[in-house]
Write an enzyme that holds these catalytic residues in place. Structure first.
Site, PDB file in Angstrom:
ATOM      1  CE1 TYR A  47      37.840  57.986  16.855  1.00 63.22           C
ATOM      2  CE2 TYR A  47      39.166  58.953  15.247  1.00 63.22           C
ATOM      3  CZ  TYR A  47      38.914  58.591  16.365  1.00 63.22           C
ATOM      4  OH  TYR A  47      39.793  58.922  17.553  1.00 63.22           O
ATOM      5  CD  GLU A 104      34.402  57.129  29.676  1.00 62.98           C
ATOM      6  OE1 GLU A 104      34.373  57.039  30.921  1.00 62.98           O
ATOM      7  OE2 GLU A 104      35.527  57.338  29.022  1.00 62.98           O
ATOM      8  CG  HIS A 139      35.704  56.284  24.394  1.00 63.17           C
ATOM      9  ND1 HIS A 139      36.064  57.781  24.292  1.00 63.17           N
ATOM     10  CD2 HIS A 139      35.717  56.215  25.649  1.00 63.17           C
ATOM     11  CE1 HIS A 139      36.029  58.292  25.391  1.00 63.17           C
ATOM     12  NE2 HIS A 139      35.763  57.382  26.072  1.00 63.17           N
ATOM     13  NE  ARG A 194      43.188  55.683  18.701  1.00 67.21           N
ATOM     14  CZ  ARG A 194      42.520  56.879  18.257  1.00 67.21           C
ATOM     15  NH1 ARG A 194      41.196  56.751  18.653  1.00 67.21           N
ATOM     16  NH2 ARG A 194      43.152  57.902  17.739  1.00 67.21           N
TER      17      ARG A 194
HETATM   18  C1  DQA Z   1      37.316  58.882  20.911  1.00 66.43           C
HETATM   19  C2  DQA Z   1      38.681  58.359  21.570  1.00 66.43           C
HETATM   20  C3  DQA Z   1      39.262  59.796  21.805  1.00 66.43           C
HETATM   21  O1  DQA Z   1      40.676  59.392  22.271  1.00 66.43           O
HETATM   22  C4  DQA Z   1      39.591  60.723  20.732  1.00 66.43           C
HETATM   23  O2  DQA Z   1      40.004  61.960  21.209  1.00 66.43           O
HETATM   24  C5  DQA Z   1      38.190  60.980  20.036  1.00 66.43           C
HETATM   25  C6  DQA Z   1      37.362  59.811  19.856  1.00 66.43           C
HETATM   26  C7  DQA Z   1      36.295  57.602  20.365  1.00 66.43           C
HETATM   27  O3  DQA Z   1      35.542  57.777  20.252  1.00 66.43           O
HETATM   28  O4  DQA Z   1      37.144  56.584  20.065  1.00 66.43           O
HETATM   29  O5  DQA Z   1      37.823  62.137  19.833  1.00 66.43           O
HETATM   30  O6  DQA Z   1      36.469  59.299  22.104  1.00 66.43           O
END
Ligand code: DQA
Length: 141
Positions: free
Chosen positions: A24, A99, A101, A108
């Site tokens: 992250y 959305e 991520h 993953r």
């Molecule tokens: C996430 C991906 C999700 O699977 C995970 O549970 C997260 C972060 C991302 O931003 O990559 O908490 O949403």
């Protein structure tokens, strides 16, 4: 009237910077938010931010602003993969939702491949790190 956008981050995203930095990154969201607002300082846009670790609070927030804001950028964290209720809330409101991520969830574990949000979102940005939020703001502008 400025464009009113809200970024909603779900569970564990308050730990950005400290949480699994190999996945992250090392930036806190608060630092990133300052940078993001700086990028759009010359645009007529207000970038609001809300984070919660609680499913119901995220749903309450979607209801609260979902009929008045111009756009929502939603990273529901793990609730993305489990919460029919958040998916329903996204369908119920009028504001368009992007959305986001940070990681490429499709690279993953299998349980991260399904999203209850995507089918009701205007679009989805995955795997581009924090830049995903920037691209979503740009899209709304
Ligand atoms: C996430 C991906 C999700 O699977 C995970 O549970 C997260 C972060 C991302 O931003 O990559 O908490 O949403």
């Amino acid at each position: 009237m400025p464009l009113n956008l809200l970024i909603i981050n779900g569970p564990n995203l308050n730990l950005l910077g400290r949480r699994e930095p190999d996945i992250y990154g090392e930036d806190t969201f608060e630092d990133f938010l300052l940078h993001l607002r700086g990028l759009f300082v010359d645009s007529d846009v207000e970038i609001h931010y809300y984070q919660s670790n609680h499913e119901g609070k995220i749903i309450d927030k979607l209801h609260e602003i979902g009929f008045s804001y111009d756009g929502i950028i939603l990273n529901a964290g793990a609730l993305t993969h489990t919460s029919i209720a958040i998916g329903d809330a996204v369908a119920a409101i009028e504001a368009p939702v992007i959305e986001v991520h940070i990681s490429n969830v499709h690279k993953r574990e299998k349980f991260r491949h399904h999203s209850y949000v995507s089918a009701n979102a205007e679009g989805v940005i995955v795997g581009l790190g924090l830049r995903g939020y920037e691209l979503a703001v740009q899209y709304f502008i």
